[in-house]
Design a protein around this motif. Structure first.
Motif, PDB file in Angstrom:
ATOM      1  N   LEU A   1       0.880  -1.088  -0.067  1.00 32.49           N
ATOM      2  CA  LEU A   1      -0.162   0.081  -0.036  1.00 32.49           C
ATOM      3  C   LEU A   1       0.890   1.293   0.089  1.00 32.49           C
ATOM      4  O   LEU A   1       0.491   2.330  -0.765  1.00 32.49           O
ATOM      5  N   VAL A   2       1.704   1.315   0.658  1.00 36.27           N
ATOM      6  CA  VAL A   2       2.840   2.389   0.746  1.00 36.27           C
ATOM      7  C   VAL A   2       3.426   3.175  -0.535  1.00 36.27           C
ATOM      8  O   VAL A   2       3.895   4.119  -0.617  1.00 36.27           O
ATOM      9  N   HIS A   3       3.375   2.048  -1.315  1.00 32.55           N
ATOM     10  CA  HIS A   3       4.124   2.297  -2.560  1.00 32.55           C
ATOM     11  C   HIS A   3       3.120   2.764  -3.793  1.00 32.55           C
ATOM     12  O   HIS A   3       3.618   3.038  -4.821  1.00 32.55           O
ATOM     13  N   HIS A   4       1.679   2.547  -3.478  1.00 31.17           N
ATOM     14  CA  HIS A   4       0.924   2.999  -4.568  1.00 31.17           C
ATOM     15  C   HIS A   4       1.045   4.343  -4.877  1.00 31.17           C
ATOM     16  O   HIS A   4       1.138   5.284  -4.055  1.00 31.17           O
ATOM     17  N   ALA A   5       1.010   4.861  -6.056  1.00 34.50           N
ATOM     18  CA  ALA A   5       0.959   6.141  -6.507  1.00 34.50           C
ATOM     19  C   ALA A   5      -0.451   6.785  -6.059  1.00 34.50           C
ATOM     20  O   ALA A   5      -1.386   6.171  -6.027  1.00 34.50           O
TER      21      ALA A   5
ATOM     22  N   THR B   1       3.097   9.139  -3.031  1.00 31.82           N
ATOM     23  CA  THR B   1       2.796   7.851  -2.692  1.00 31.82           C
ATOM     24  C   THR B   1       1.689   7.814  -1.552  1.00 31.82           C
ATOM     25  O   THR B   1       1.771   8.651  -0.867  1.00 31.82           O
ATOM     26  N   PHE B   2       1.054   6.962  -1.706  1.00 32.08           N
ATOM     27  CA  PHE B   2       0.012   6.728  -0.501  1.00 32.08           C
ATOM     28  C   PHE B   2       0.580   6.573   0.860  1.00 32.08           C
ATOM     29  O   PHE B   2       0.116   6.877   1.831  1.00 32.08           O
ATOM     30  N   GLY B   3       2.161   6.104   0.760  1.00 32.25           N
ATOM     31  CA  GLY B   3       2.507   6.080   2.282  1.00 32.25           C
ATOM     32  C   GLY B   3       2.843   7.449   2.783  1.00 32.25           C
ATOM     33  O   GLY B   3       3.138   7.426   3.948  1.00 32.25           O
ATOM     34  N   ALA B   4       2.907   8.372   2.366  1.00 31.02           N
ATOM     35  CA  ALA B   4       2.901   9.733   2.578  1.00 31.02           C
ATOM     36  C   ALA B   4       1.607  10.249   3.595  1.00 31.02           C
ATOM     37  O   ALA B   4       2.006  11.189   4.430  1.00 31.02           O
ATOM     38  N   VAL B   5       0.563   9.615   3.082  1.00 38.43           N
ATOM     39  CA  VAL B   5      -0.725   9.879   3.939  1.00 38.43           C
ATOM     40  C   VAL B   5      -1.249   8.750   4.444  1.00 38.43           C
ATOM     41  O   VAL B   5      -2.169   9.105   5.220  1.00 38.43           O
TER      42      VAL B   5
END
Length: 136
Positions: free
Chosen positions: A44-48, A56-60
């Protein structure tokens, strides 16, 4: 208790549109919830992801609306199905999430698909995963 549920799911050509209800007090993820979800879904954290904090989704992921988490889980589960051979082609999955009425906890999540039944199963499994990961 369900903290997130689909009140309406509509299968459209090449996308699913779902109205999502989120219980009061559970509108956004927390770092603890994000950690539990990431332990089970590490990609998940690597999803655009289009957001104001990073590419990435990892930022939020640790402070995003629960329906946004649902969107990414549905996408991730479809990718897993594709890689396991359930789906036969490589495909770029995309989705959007928007609050219809944040105060009431009503959002709309739209995600594209290659197989509507796989996508519907992904919605069901993603909702279960979130509800199981939330500690009341």
């Amino acid at each position: 208790m369900e903290v997130i549920r689909a009140s309406r799911i509509c299968v459209r050509p090449r996308r699913i549109e779902a109205n999502i209800d989120v219980a009061a007090g559970f509108r956004t993820t927390t770092p603890e919830l994000a950690a539990r979800i990431c332990a089970r879904f590490p990609n998940l954290v690597h999803h655009a992801c289009v957001n104001d904090e990073g590419p990435t989704f990892g930022a939020v992921i640790d402070h995003t609306p629960l329906p946004h988490l649902l969107e990414h889980l549905v996408i991730d589960l479809q990718v897993v199905a594709e890689k396991s051979g359930t789906l036969s082609q490589s495909f770029t999955y995309v989705g959007t999430t928007q609050w219809l009425d944040e105060q009431r906890g009503l959002a709309r999540v739209e995600v594209n698909f290659t197989d509507d039944l796989v996508a519907l199963r992904a919605f069901k499994d993603a909702l279960c995963a979130i509800n199981e990961a939330v500690v009341l």
